[in-house]
Scaffold this motif. Structure first.
Motif, PDB file in Angstrom:
ATOM      1  N   UNK A 400       0.839  -1.211   0.000  1.00 46.12           N
ATOM      2  CA  UNK A 400       0.000   0.000   0.000  1.00 46.12           C
ATOM      3  C   UNK A 400       0.874   1.262   0.000  1.00 46.12           C
ATOM      4  N   UNK A 401       2.018   1.177   0.663  1.00 42.22           N
ATOM      5  CA  UNK A 401       2.871   2.360   0.799  1.00 42.22           C
ATOM      6  C   UNK A 401       3.565   2.694  -0.516  1.00 42.22           C
ATOM      7  N   UNK A 402       3.497   3.971  -0.893  1.00 42.50           N
ATOM      8  CA  UNK A 402       4.182   4.412  -2.107  1.00 42.50           C
ATOM      9  C   UNK A 402       5.480   5.089  -1.688  1.00 42.50           C
ATOM     10  N   UNK A 403       6.567   4.377  -1.805  1.00 43.23           N
ATOM     11  CA  UNK A 403       7.884   4.917  -1.446  1.00 43.23           C
ATOM     12  C   UNK A 403       8.912   3.981  -2.049  1.00 43.23           C
ATOM     13  N   UNK A 404      10.090   4.504  -2.383  1.00 43.88           N
ATOM     14  CA  UNK A 404      11.124   3.609  -2.911  1.00 43.88           C
ATOM     15  C   UNK A 404      11.448   2.541  -1.878  1.00 43.88           C
ATOM     16  N   UNK A 405      11.492   2.957  -0.608  1.00 46.48           N
ATOM     17  CA  UNK A 405      11.741   2.011   0.490  1.00 46.48           C
ATOM     18  C   UNK A 405      10.651   2.186   1.543  1.00 46.48           C
ATOM     19  N   UNK A 406       9.628   1.357   1.472  1.00 40.13           N
ATOM     20  CA  UNK A 406       8.491   1.534   2.389  1.00 40.13           C
ATOM     21  C   UNK A 406       8.830   1.061   3.806  1.00 40.13           C
ATOM     22  N   UNK A 407       9.725   1.816   4.446  1.00 43.59           N
ATOM     23  CA  UNK A 407      10.170   1.430   5.789  1.00 43.59           C
ATOM     24  C   UNK A 407       9.443   2.283   6.819  1.00 43.59           C
ATOM     25  N   UNK A 408       8.713   1.621   7.696  1.00 45.02           N
ATOM     26  CA  UNK A 408       8.004   2.279   8.790  1.00 45.02           C
ATOM     27  C   UNK A 408       7.710   1.233   9.852  1.00 45.02           C
ATOM     28  N   UNK A 409       7.640   1.654  11.111  1.00 47.29           N
ATOM     29  CA  UNK A 409       7.271   0.692  12.148  1.00 47.29           C
ATOM     30  C   UNK A 409       5.813   0.235  12.037  1.00 47.29           C
ATOM     31  N   UNK A 410       5.026   0.918  11.232  1.00 44.47           N
ATOM     32  CA  UNK A 410       3.569   0.679  11.261  1.00 44.47           C
ATOM     33  C   UNK A 410       3.098  -0.449  10.351  1.00 44.47           C
TER      34      UNK A 410
END
Ligand code: DOR
Ligand code: ZN
Length: 446
Positions: A400-410
């Motif tokens: 779902x995340x649009x990012x080159x590196x979908x890094x998040x604690x969530x």
């Protein structure tokens, strides 16, 4: 501006002061009418939003989208697509890109570059560091929304101005009524504590928190309040993480100084216990702190001490985010999860729902002099909205995340509420997690 017209029918408008059932008509990008049962004569598109919450589009005053120069971390195309999907219609982009935005020429170049890529509207910060205070006036004239000033070390390692320069810059802030957003951590203290904790041999992720203890924030914020008192300059303390920060801003507000504060979802939703679960993923500057700080921040949000929320969207490459705590980069993606996370808190009863438009749309727009064009549901304002199904759910996934590196604690968090539509100046730019009309964003200035 954009042409066309749209009627939003049957929604519940969520504003800082009330939740009201009303229709909204947007013509040529601007809100033309708000009222009960508006008729659709001559309207090109009618969108049935019955039962849904209509928020003003979120104004995320704090994003680092990395372009130009740091595209290996992420870029403006990905960043603003994530914003659109997450209900954010305006982003204020931080200046620690490469080169840093320390002159009017660099600001103009960044504006030209990003204008071709923007999926949502954007404003730009300039930066004041140790040698460029003389550029202040030109950067204001070029259309900066404000300035970021880094008093503590972080991504980009931009050296802080000395106290004399700070005084001078605060006088200019008062003269032009331009806000200065401060990364408030005392650099010498950060250096001292980092050396101390590092040389003790610690490598556990929470060592990062002990390397930047609350005194670093407290010293820096207290100094800025004193400077604001003597100059009348507008001081905005971003990403407050320490309870001492909340207390100082509360006091400054009572004294009538032009001092405001921002915090971010991660300081409200995480504490040092979470290092066990997420490790270096939650390394961020200032650091995630103990529960007592988290609770003081919530209190500050609820009693009005905290004036704005910002995401501090700060993507890095997977390579930079792994490895030991001392080498790992600070920050993680946040623009797309910003509204979903706070909406979830509201729907769970932790946050009054009307605080969302206040802290995430109206107040940032007011502070950066974009209101009421941005951050308001009022006749004449831009037709920017985040339309939410309060009965929906959102699961945060890498896909779902649009990012080159979908890094998040969530990742894996299940949230109440879902963002159905994001509307920018009357145009539906995102729908159900997908960007459907790219590059509709434009540069905006105060
Ligand atoms: O953790 C952070 N990351 N804090 C900042 O202040 C800057 C940001 C970044 O640009 O990576
Ligand atoms: Zn930041």
């Amino acid at each position: 501006m954009s042409g066309g017209s749209i009627l939003l029918k049957g929604g519940i408008l969520i504003t800082p002061s009330a939740s009201i059932k009303a229709d909204i008509k947007v013509v040529d990008g601007k809100i033309a009418e708000i009222g009960a049962a508006l008729n659709n004569a001559g309207v090109e598109e009618v969108l049935d939003v019955s039962g849904m919450y209509v928020f003003p589009g979120v104004v995320d005053e704090h994003v680092h989208m990395r372009e130009p120069g740091l595209e290996y971390k992420d870029d403006f195309t990905h960043g603003t697509a994530g914003a659109a999907v997450g209900g954010v219609t305006t982003v204020l982009e931080m200046p620690n890109t490469k080169p840093p935005v320390d002159s009017a020429t660099i600001l103009e170049e960044k504006k030209r570059l990003l204008s071709q890529k923007a999926n949502v509207d954007f404003g730009l910060y300039g930066v004041i560091h140790n040698t460029n205070a003389h550029n202040f006036d030109d950067i204001v004239a070029a259309g900066a929304v404000g300035f970021k000033i880094f008093l503590g070390p972080t991504t980009g390692n931009i050296p802080p101005p000395d106290d004399g320069t700070l005084y001078e810059v605060l006088e200019k802030s008062a003269k032009y009524d331009v806000p200065l957003a401060f990364h408030a951590e005392n650099a010498d203290l950060v250096k001292y504590f980092t050396q101390k904790v590092r040389s003790s041999g610690r490598t556990d992720p929470s060592a990062h928190t002990d390397a930047r203890p609350p005194i670093c924030e407290e010293e820096s914020i207290r100094k800025l309040i004193i400077l604001s008192k003597w100059t009348n300059g507008r001081v905005h303390i971003v990403h407050i993480a320490a309870k001492e920060g909340v207390e100082l801003v509360r006091e400054a507000k009572h004294m009538g100084y032009k001092v405001t504060g921002e915090t971010c979802p991660h300081y409200l939703l995480l504490n040092t216990e979470d290092y066990k679960k997420y490790g270096t993923a939650i390394k961020v500057n200032p650091p995630i702190r103990d529960r007592e700080h988290q609770e003081a921040l919530w209190k500050g949000v609820l009693d009005g001490t905290i004036y704005t929320l910002g995401s501090d969207h700060a993507p890095h490459s997977a390579e930079e985010k792994k490895g030991d705590i001392w080498k790992c980069a600070a920050g993680f993606t946040g623009v797309q999860t910003f509204l979903p996370l706070m909406l979830d808190q509201a729907l769970k009863g932790r946050l009054p729902i009307n605080k969302i438009p206040q802290l995430m749309s109206e107040n940032p727009a007011k502070l950066f002099r974009l209101w009421p064009r941005k951050g308001a549901i009022m006749v004449g304002s831009d037709g920017d909205f985040a339309i939410v199904d309060p009965n929906g759910t959102t699961t945060i996934t890498k896909e779902w995340l649009i990012a080159k590196y979908p890094i998040t604690p969530y990742i894996g968090w299940k949230l109440k509420g879902s963002i159905r539509y994001t509307i920018l100046r009357g145009q539906i730019i995102a729908k159900d997690g997908k960007l459907i009309q790219p590059r509709k964003g434009t540069f905006i200035k105060p």
